[in-house]
Design an enzyme around this catalytic site. Sequence first.
Site, PDB file in Angstrom:
ATOM      1  N   ASN A 213       0.976  -1.279   0.141  1.00 51.19           N
ATOM      2  CA  ASN A 213      -0.107   0.178   0.013  1.00 51.19           C
ATOM      3  C   ASN A 213       0.677   1.463   0.481  1.00 51.19           C
ATOM      4  OD1 ASN A 213       0.755   0.691   3.754  1.00 51.19           O
ATOM      5  ND2 ASN A 213      -0.745  -1.400   3.313  1.00 51.19           N
ATOM      6  N   ASP A 282      -4.742  -6.199   4.898  1.00 51.02           N
ATOM      7  CA  ASP A 282      -5.713  -7.036   5.465  1.00 51.02           C
ATOM      8  C   ASP A 282      -5.403  -8.404   5.151  1.00 51.02           C
ATOM      9  OD1 ASP A 282      -7.189  -4.864   6.609  1.00 51.02           O
ATOM     10  OD2 ASP A 282      -8.056  -4.267   5.026  1.00 51.02           O
TER      11      ASP A 282
END
Length: 409
Positions: A213, A282
Amino acid sequence: MVAKQATVLLGVSGGIAVYKAVELLRLFQRAGMDVRVIMTQKATEFVGPMTFQTLSGFQVRLDNDGGLRQDSTITHIEEGNLADIMVIAPATANTLGKMAQGIADNLLTTTYMAFSNTVVVAPAMNTNMWAHPAMQRNMDVLRADGVYVVEPGTGELACGVYGSGRMAEPDSILAAVKLRLQVDRKTDLRGLRVLITAGGTREPIDSVRYIGNRSSGKMGYALARAAHDRGASVELVKANIDLPRAPGVRETDAPTADEMYRTVMDRLPDYDILIMAAAVADYKLDRNPQDGKISKSRDDLNVCLQPTTDILLQASTIKRHDQYVVGFAAEYGPEAVARARGKMERKRLDMIVFNDIARRDIGFSSDYNEVTILTPVGETRVERAPKETIAEIILDNIARGIKQKRTAS
Ligand SMILES: Cc1cc2nc3c(=O)[nH]c(=O)nc-3n(C[C@H](O)[C@H](O)[C@H](O)COP(=O)(O)O)c2cc1C
């Protein structure tokens, strides 16, 4: 009010932006500060010392003062002893380079070396000079040495080029100096141990590829540095951060979600406060990543993912009653604040810091942020500001929160 009676030692080096240092001197004075000025030889070619001397009300110190003054004090030591903070604005490439390398060949750089309080620099130079690898290496050294940098802005430069390198506006430099003076006097985290995570985890697919990310780690880094300045003992658990070491902060690498989970669980019992500023994936691959590189010869490639362990939830489950746990929520779209509050309640956090990732001018990779600090009993909105300022406001709230929690129990 806090900055009153502070004495600023204003170091002026030789670039076009010297004229802006005159305005800066005025702003410092209007904020109640005394200003003493040291100029390099080159700086005096842009604006004469007479201007600074008349406005400051103190003799401007120059290289040709000589080392020993008539009253037998040594200039570079005496000037430093008188000041609460040293501000070098404009800071030229030359002066910054000398500071980074420990070269003390004029009054300004010698005073810097002898100065033991906070130093703030406002670099000002041509875009190519600022972008030069040597310059950026020097800036990394200075940051690691504990120097605070008021980053230059982007705009039209004196050389006619548009780009980065223009000295920050005097009001931004004043704000940074006020913040440093306030923080230097804040010791509200003394005796507390703070564990902070920062950066973005990377979940490997094979030996070269990963799912990652865009988190730069700047917010967590600013929190670590600020918490240390306020007296806390700080450990930064970092995931893939490319920033210089924060002075005085212990650092541990945890590049994947699993490693971050293990590190946080291992360390948590030893800490009073946990701040989870890292962007933890996640999902991760549902099997061990392949050794080597998956070949491109296939038509398509399906990657199956499984959830990672929810570190905040686990931390809340094992935390002691006197520990304070803070999460971050990067949310998007309508009802984002409500979702952040829901996350705080579900995970039984003491605080959650919400930032809106729909905004491009703040958040990931940016030096700025705009957040809403949520606690079970309140909500504080913090307008767009440098991450250093946001970090201080978050820590103000945490320091108050943990004190209230411990008094109540
Ligand atoms: C007209 C002019 C403008 C300059 N502007 C800058 C500047 O904005 N930033 C910078 O780093 N150097 C600038 N320089 C180069 C510095 O003056 C030079 O590196 C000098 O050695 C700096 O000395 P000092 O750091 O001791 O003040 C400029 C030079 C000239 C002649």
